[in-house]
Design a protein around this motif. Structure first.
Motif, PDB file in Angstrom:
ATOM      1  N   VAL A 188       0.854  -1.183   0.000  1.00 57.14           N
ATOM      2  CA  VAL A 188       0.000   0.000   0.000  1.00 57.14           C
ATOM      3  C   VAL A 188       0.893   1.237   0.000  1.00 57.14           C
ATOM      4  O   VAL A 188       1.714   1.409   0.897  1.00 57.14           O
ATOM      5  CB  VAL A 188      -0.926   0.012   1.239  1.00 57.14           C
ATOM      6  N   ASN A 189       0.747   2.084  -1.002  1.00 60.22           N
ATOM      7  CA  ASN A 189       1.513   3.321  -1.060  1.00 60.22           C
ATOM      8  C   ASN A 189       0.903   4.346  -0.118  1.00 60.22           C
ATOM      9  O   ASN A 189      -0.304   4.570  -0.134  1.00 60.22           O
ATOM     10  CB  ASN A 189       1.553   3.870  -2.482  1.00 60.22           C
ATOM     11  N   VAL A 190       1.770   4.945   0.688  1.00 59.98           N
ATOM     12  CA  VAL A 190       1.334   5.956   1.658  1.00 59.98           C
ATOM     13  C   VAL A 190       2.169   7.206   1.441  1.00 59.98           C
ATOM     14  O   VAL A 190       2.810   7.350   0.410  1.00 59.98           O
ATOM     15  CB  VAL A 190       1.458   5.417   3.103  1.00 59.98           C
ATOM     16  N   GLY A 191       2.200   8.121   2.407  1.00 60.06           N
ATOM     17  CA  GLY A 191       2.998   9.339   2.301  1.00 60.06           C
ATOM     18  C   GLY A 191       4.483   9.032   2.361  1.00 60.06           C
ATOM     19  O   GLY A 191       4.903   7.884   2.451  1.00 60.06           O
ATOM     20  N   SER A 192       5.290  10.102   2.344  1.00 62.55           N
ATOM     21  CA  SER A 192       6.737   9.893   2.322  1.00 62.55           C
ATOM     22  C   SER A 192       7.285   9.547   3.702  1.00 62.55           C
ATOM     23  O   SER A 192       6.852  10.085   4.706  1.00 62.55           O
ATOM     24  CB  SER A 192       7.442  11.115   1.745  1.00 62.55           C
ATOM     25  N   PHE A 193       8.223   8.641   3.715  1.00 62.98           N
ATOM     26  CA  PHE A 193       8.896   8.139   4.906  1.00 62.98           C
ATOM     27  C   PHE A 193       7.935   7.661   5.991  1.00 62.98           C
ATOM     28  O   PHE A 193       7.893   8.211   7.080  1.00 62.98           O
ATOM     29  CB  PHE A 193       9.878   9.174   5.450  1.00 62.98           C
ATOM     30  N   PRO A 194       7.136   6.615   5.685  1.00 61.58           N
ATOM     31  CA  PRO A 194       6.274   6.042   6.728  1.00 61.58           C
ATOM     32  C   PRO A 194       7.128   5.575   7.887  1.00 61.58           C
ATOM     33  O   PRO A 194       8.212   5.026   7.687  1.00 61.58           O
ATOM     34  CB  PRO A 194       5.575   4.878   6.024  1.00 61.58           C
ATOM     35  N   TYR A 195       6.654   5.827   9.109  1.00 61.85           N
ATOM     36  CA  TYR A 195       7.498   5.552  10.266  1.00 61.85           C
ATOM     37  C   TYR A 195       6.939   4.489  11.205  1.00 61.85           C
ATOM     38  O   TYR A 195       7.625   3.563  11.564  1.00 61.85           O
ATOM     39  CB  TYR A 195       7.784   6.840  11.033  1.00 61.85           C
ATOM     40  N   SER A 196       5.707   4.662  11.666  1.00 54.35           N
ATOM     41  CA  SER A 196       5.148   3.670  12.592  1.00 54.35           C
ATOM     42  C   SER A 196       3.646   3.553  12.382  1.00 54.35           C
ATOM     43  O   SER A 196       3.047   4.348  11.675  1.00 54.35           O
ATOM     44  CB  SER A 196       5.484   4.023  14.044  1.00 54.35           C
ATOM     45  N   GLY A 197       3.059   2.547  13.025  1.00 58.62           N
ATOM     46  CA  GLY A 197       1.638   2.309  12.830  1.00 58.62           C
ATOM     47  C   GLY A 197       0.935   1.871  14.099  1.00 58.62           C
ATOM     48  O   GLY A 197       1.558   1.373  15.035  1.00 58.62           O
ATOM     49  N   ALA A 198      -0.363   2.097  14.119  1.00 60.55           N
ATOM     50  CA  ALA A 198      -1.230   1.644  15.211  1.00 60.55           C
ATOM     51  C   ALA A 198      -2.470   1.028  14.560  1.00 60.55           C
ATOM     52  O   ALA A 198      -2.910   1.475  13.500  1.00 60.55           O
ATOM     53  CB  ALA A 198      -1.621   2.805  16.120  1.00 60.55           C
ATOM     54  N   TYR A 199      -3.033   0.027  15.224  1.00 55.85           N
ATOM     55  CA  TYR A 199      -4.149  -0.719  14.648  1.00 55.85           C
ATOM     56  C   TYR A 199      -5.426  -0.531  15.450  1.00 55.85           C
ATOM     57  O   TYR A 199      -5.427  -0.670  16.671  1.00 55.85           O
ATOM     58  CB  TYR A 199      -3.782  -2.201  14.598  1.00 55.85           C
ATOM     59  N   ASP A 200      -6.512  -0.226  14.760  1.00 58.66           N
ATOM     60  CA  ASP A 200      -7.845  -0.120  15.342  1.00 58.66           C
ATOM     61  C   ASP A 200      -8.586  -1.395  14.945  1.00 58.66           C
ATOM     62  O   ASP A 200      -9.085  -1.509  13.826  1.00 58.66           O
ATOM     63  CB  ASP A 200      -8.547   1.131  14.800  1.00 58.66           C
ATOM     64  N   SER A 201      -8.631  -2.372  15.845  1.00 60.48           N
ATOM     65  CA  SER A 201      -9.227  -3.660  15.512  1.00 60.48           C
ATOM     66  C   SER A 201     -10.745  -3.587  15.343  1.00 60.48           C
ATOM     67  O   SER A 201     -11.316  -4.369  14.591  1.00 60.48           O
ATOM     68  CB  SER A 201      -8.865  -4.708  16.569  1.00 60.48           C
ATOM     69  N   ALA A 202     -11.407  -2.654  16.024  1.00 62.58           N
ATOM     70  CA  ALA A 202     -12.860  -2.535  15.906  1.00 62.58           C
ATOM     71  C   ALA A 202     -13.269  -2.074  14.506  1.00 62.58           C
ATOM     72  O   ALA A 202     -14.231  -2.578  13.940  1.00 62.58           O
ATOM     73  CB  ALA A 202     -13.403  -1.570  16.955  1.00 62.58           C
ATOM     74  N   LYS A 203     -12.526  -1.121  13.944  1.00 62.92           N
ATOM     75  CA  LYS A 203     -12.841  -0.609  12.609  1.00 62.92           C
ATOM     76  C   LYS A 203     -12.025  -1.279  11.515  1.00 62.92           C
ATOM     77  O   LYS A 203     -12.308  -1.093  10.335  1.00 62.92           O
ATOM     78  CB  LYS A 203     -12.605   0.904  12.553  1.00 62.92           C
ATOM     79  N   GLY A 204     -10.990  -2.024  11.908  1.00 65.01           N
ATOM     80  CA  GLY A 204     -10.150  -2.666  10.907  1.00 65.01           C
ATOM     81  C   GLY A 204      -9.325  -1.663  10.127  1.00 65.01           C
ATOM     82  O   GLY A 204      -9.212  -1.761   8.908  1.00 65.01           O
ATOM     83  N   PHE A 206      -3.324   3.007  11.211  1.00 63.42           N
ATOM     84  CA  PHE A 206      -2.919   4.408  11.134  1.00 63.42           C
ATOM     85  C   PHE A 206      -1.401   4.437  11.024  1.00 63.42           C
ATOM     86  O   PHE A 206      -0.704   3.967  11.921  1.00 63.42           O
ATOM     87  CB  PHE A 206      -3.395   5.170  12.375  1.00 63.42           C
ATOM     88  N   VAL A 207      -0.870   4.980   9.923  1.00 62.29           N
ATOM     89  CA  VAL A 207       0.561   4.992   9.654  1.00 62.29           C
ATOM     90  C   VAL A 207       1.059   6.437   9.597  1.00 62.29           C
ATOM     91  O   VAL A 207       0.543   7.240   8.814  1.00 62.29           O
ATOM     92  CB  VAL A 207       0.882   4.285   8.320  1.00 62.29           C
ATOM     93  N   THR A 208       2.061   6.764  10.438  1.00 59.51           N
ATOM     94  CA  THR A 208       2.639   8.108  10.402  1.00 59.51           C
ATOM     95  C   THR A 208       3.608   8.204   9.229  1.00 59.51           C
ATOM     96  O   THR A 208       4.369   7.288   8.958  1.00 59.51           O
ATOM     97  CB  THR A 208       3.389   8.452  11.706  1.00 59.51           C
ATOM     98  N   ASN A 209       3.549   9.334   8.525  1.00 58.81           N
ATOM     99  CA  ASN A 209       4.429   9.612   7.393  1.00 58.81           C
ATOM    100  C   ASN A 209       5.285  10.815   7.767  1.00 58.81           C
ATOM    101  O   ASN A 209       4.854  11.957   7.627  1.00 58.81           O
ATOM    102  CB  ASN A 209       3.615   9.907   6.138  1.00 58.81           C
ATOM    103  N   SER A 210       6.500  10.557   8.265  1.00 56.63           N
ATOM    104  CA  SER A 210       7.313  11.638   8.817  1.00 56.63           C
ATOM    105  C   SER A 210       7.759  12.646   7.765  1.00 56.63           C
ATOM    106  O   SER A 210       7.979  13.802   8.084  1.00 56.63           O
ATOM    107  CB  SER A 210       8.525  11.075   9.564  1.00 56.63           C
ATOM    108  N   GLY A 211       7.863  12.238   6.517  1.00 57.67           N
ATOM    109  CA  GLY A 211       8.298  13.159   5.470  1.00 57.67           C
ATOM    110  C   GLY A 211       7.205  14.034   4.907  1.00 57.67           C
ATOM    111  O   GLY A 211       7.483  15.063   4.283  1.00 57.67           O
ATOM    112  N   SER A 212       5.953  13.673   5.119  1.00 59.21           N
ATOM    113  CA  SER A 212       4.860  14.460   4.544  1.00 59.21           C
ATOM    114  C   SER A 212       3.929  15.051   5.594  1.00 59.21           C
ATOM    115  O   SER A 212       2.918  15.659   5.242  1.00 59.21           O
ATOM    116  CB  SER A 212       4.055  13.614   3.546  1.00 59.21           C
ATOM    117  N   GLY A 213       4.248  14.898   6.878  1.00 57.33           N
ATOM    118  CA  GLY A 213       3.428  15.501   7.925  1.00 57.33           C
ATOM    119  C   GLY A 213       1.998  15.007   7.921  1.00 57.33           C
ATOM    120  O   GLY A 213       1.062  15.789   8.133  1.00 57.33           O
TER     121      GLY A 213
END
Length: 156
Positions: free
Chosen positions: A50-66, A69-76
Motif C-alpha cells: 500500500v503506497n502511503v505518504g513519504s517516509f512512513p514511520y510507525s503504525g497503530a491498529y484499530d481492531s474494531a474498525k479494521g 494508522f501509519v505516520t508519514n514523517s516526510g509528509s506531515g
C-alpha cells in the motif's frame, strides 16, 4: 491484526489470520529507512503493498474498525488504511515530522507525536480528522497510551 513492513515508498501488509486464537508477538526493528514488524512465528506472506505518504514511520491498529494508522514523517500526515481492502481510505494532515502513534480503543482516538512541531495531534477514528493539537514542547518522538490510567505519554 495485519503486520506492517515499512519501506521508503510504501507499507507491505501481511496476513496474520492464521494466528487468530493464538498469541502472536512482533519484533520492531528500526533501521535508517526501515521499520519492520516481524512475527515470532514464520510463514507470513505479503498480501498487498500500500503506497502511503513519504517516509512512513510507525503504525497503530484499530481492531474494531479494521484500520491501520501509519505516520508519514516526510509528509506531515497519517495514512488510514483499511485492512479489508488494503487501500488508503484517508489521509490526515498533522504536525511536522510525525513519528510515534498510539491508539485508545475506549475513546476511539489516535495520538500522534509530531517531532518537528513539539506537539501531539489527536485524531478521531470515527471522522479521521484532527480534533485537538496539544503543545508538549521539545521534539516528541515516541508515544504510548496507558489504558489503566487513561493517560498518554510522549517521549523525546
Amino acid at each position: 491484526m495485519p503486520l506492517l513492513s515499512r519501506r521508503k515508498s510504501g507499507i507491505h501488509i501481511t496476513s496474520s489470520k492464521r494466528f487468530i486464537g493464538r498469541a502472536c508477538a512482533v519484533i520492531i526493528v528500526l533501521l535508517v529507512f526501515s521499520l519492520t514488524l516481524v512475527p515470532l512465528s514464520f510463514g507470513q506472506t505479503v498480501v498487498a503493498t500500500v503506497n502511503v505518504g513519504s517516509f512512513p514511520y510507525s503504525g497503530a491498529y484499530d481492531s474494531a474498525k479494521g484500520e491501520v494508522f501509519v505516520t508519514n514523517s516526510g509528509s506531515g500526515s497519517v495514512s488510514v488504511i483499511s485492512d479489508s481492502t488494503n487501500t488508503v481510505v484517508g489521509t490526515v494532515i498533522v504536525g511536522t515530522n510525525p513519528f510515534g502513534v498510539a491508539y485508545d480503543p475506549a475513546k476511539g482516538e489516535v495520538f500522534v507525536a509530531n517531532g518537528g512541531s513539539g506537539s501531539v495531534s489527536v485524531i478521531s477514528d470515527s471522522t479521521n480528522t484532527v480534533v485537538a493539537t496539544v503543545g508538549v514542547g521539545g521534539g516528541p518522538f515516541g508515544i504510548a497510551y496507558d489504558s489503566g490510567k487513561g493517560e498518554v505519554r510522549s517521549e523525546e
